[in-house]
Enzyme design. Structure first.
Site, PDB file in Angstrom:
ATOM      1  N   VAL A 174      69.604 108.834  18.333  1.00  0.00           N
ATOM      2  CA  VAL A 174      68.281 108.367  17.945  1.00  0.00           C
ATOM      3  C   VAL A 174      67.331 109.549  18.041  1.00  0.00           C
ATOM      4  O   VAL A 174      67.399 110.341  18.982  1.00  0.00           O
ATOM      5  CB  VAL A 174      67.789 107.226  18.863  1.00  0.00           C
ATOM      6  CG1 VAL A 174      66.413 106.725  18.419  1.00  0.00           C
ATOM      7  CG2 VAL A 174      68.795 106.079  18.885  1.00  0.00           C
ATOM      8  N   CYS A 175      66.450 109.682  17.048  1.00  0.00           N
ATOM      9  CA  CYS A 175      65.429 110.719  17.046  1.00  0.00           C
ATOM     10  C   CYS A 175      66.078 112.105  17.193  1.00  0.00           C
ATOM     11  O   CYS A 175      67.060 112.396  16.517  1.00  0.00           O
ATOM     12  CB  CYS A 175      64.413 110.417  18.144  1.00  0.00           C
ATOM     13  SG  CYS A 175      62.832 111.258  17.956  1.00  0.00           S
ATOM     14  N   THR A 176      65.562 112.949  18.087  1.00  0.00           N
ATOM     15  CA  THR A 176      66.108 114.300  18.214  1.00  0.00           C
ATOM     16  C   THR A 176      67.403 114.340  19.013  1.00  0.00           C
ATOM     17  O   THR A 176      67.921 115.423  19.287  1.00  0.00           O
ATOM     18  CB  THR A 176      65.069 115.251  18.845  1.00  0.00           C
ATOM     19  OG1 THR A 176      64.713 114.770  20.140  1.00  0.00           O
ATOM     20  CG2 THR A 176      63.835 115.359  17.979  1.00  0.00           C
ATOM     21  N   ALA A 186      69.692 108.182  13.618  1.00  0.00           N
ATOM     22  CA  ALA A 186      68.486 107.427  13.269  1.00  0.00           C
ATOM     23  C   ALA A 186      67.264 108.299  13.496  1.00  0.00           C
ATOM     24  O   ALA A 186      67.290 109.234  14.302  1.00  0.00           O
ATOM     25  CB  ALA A 186      68.392 106.149  14.111  1.00  0.00           C
TER      26      ALA A 186
END
Length: 236
Positions: free
Chosen positions: A117-119, A166
């Protein structure tokens, strides 16, 4: 064979209960809490899931605000063969934690799914898992993802083989629902979405850089840069 069938848990034999699906939620100092808690909430209550917080050492790990802690019940060394890995991101611009990167390299070949998720996708890229693959991350870190060998796309959830990435924090729930559909079929994922009443209706349509006004994009970029360079707030 469909992708869902290929990755679905094996049926129980002889009336025995199927082996639990071990999902490792990876913690490291400065992680973003919602990146982990969103998927955890969506996945932990599903029967047959063994949701485990893991970190370099068991114990509390503090997030990137300095005000929130989650407790790892297992160390990376103890978690040798997770079925699913979920790694969230961080505001920090420091190099990814090498203990986590090395662990990802060790466990990824045998996982059923490896997700971020994200970074958190920066960690996957640092481990060589995204080389030459389409993937996503927080838009402000797109260049960093590509520098590490992945092909950035703004798509909210990107599925490539057994890897799912994501975008920013709220997309962790989207990723978890996608994962649930692959593990158990769409009916379970749809039921879980209803159970948690995940029906987002944001008051503004500025949730991606392609939708937000240019001045908002630049303002947020500058604020994120400032936050990333700052020391986390004290947790005490």
């Amino acid at each position: 064979m469909s992708d869902t069938e290929e990755h679905a848990p094996a049926a129980a034999n002889g009336g025995q209960q199927p082996k639990p699906i071990t999902i490792a939620f990876v913690l490291y100092p400065g992680f973003t809490a919602l990146d982990i808690i969103g998927p955890f909430e969506a996945l932990a209550f599903v029967p047959g899931h063994d949701a485990v917080f893991v970190a370099a050492e068991p114990g509390p790990v503090t997030d990137d605000t300095g005000r929130c802690q989650l407790v790892a019940s297992a160390s990376l060394d103890q978690m040798t063969a997770p079925d699913v890995v979920v790694i969230g991101g961080t505001l920090s611009t420091k190099e990814p934690d090498q203990a986590v990167v090395q662990w990802l390299r060790r466990v990824h070949p045998a996982t059923t799914w490896t997700t971020s998720v994200c970074t958190g996708s920066i960690y996957l890229a640092a481990a060589g898992i995204l080389d030459g693959q389409d993937a996503t991350t927080h838009w402000a870190w797109a260049g960093e993802l590509e520098r590490r060998g992945a092909r950035y796309t703004e798509q909210r959830v990107v599925e490539t083989g057994k890897v799912i990435t994501a975008v920013g924090v709220s997309a962790g729930i989207d990723m978890a629902l996608t994962l649930l559909a692959r593990l158990h079929g769409p009916q379970i994922a749809q039921g879980l979405q209803l159970a948690i009443e995940y029906d987002p209706q944001p008051p503004f349509d500025t949730g991606s850089p392609s939708k937000a006004p240019a001045e908002i994009v630049e303002f947020v970029r500058s604020q994120l840069t400032t936050l990333a360079a700052a020391e986390p707030a004290s947790s005490g």
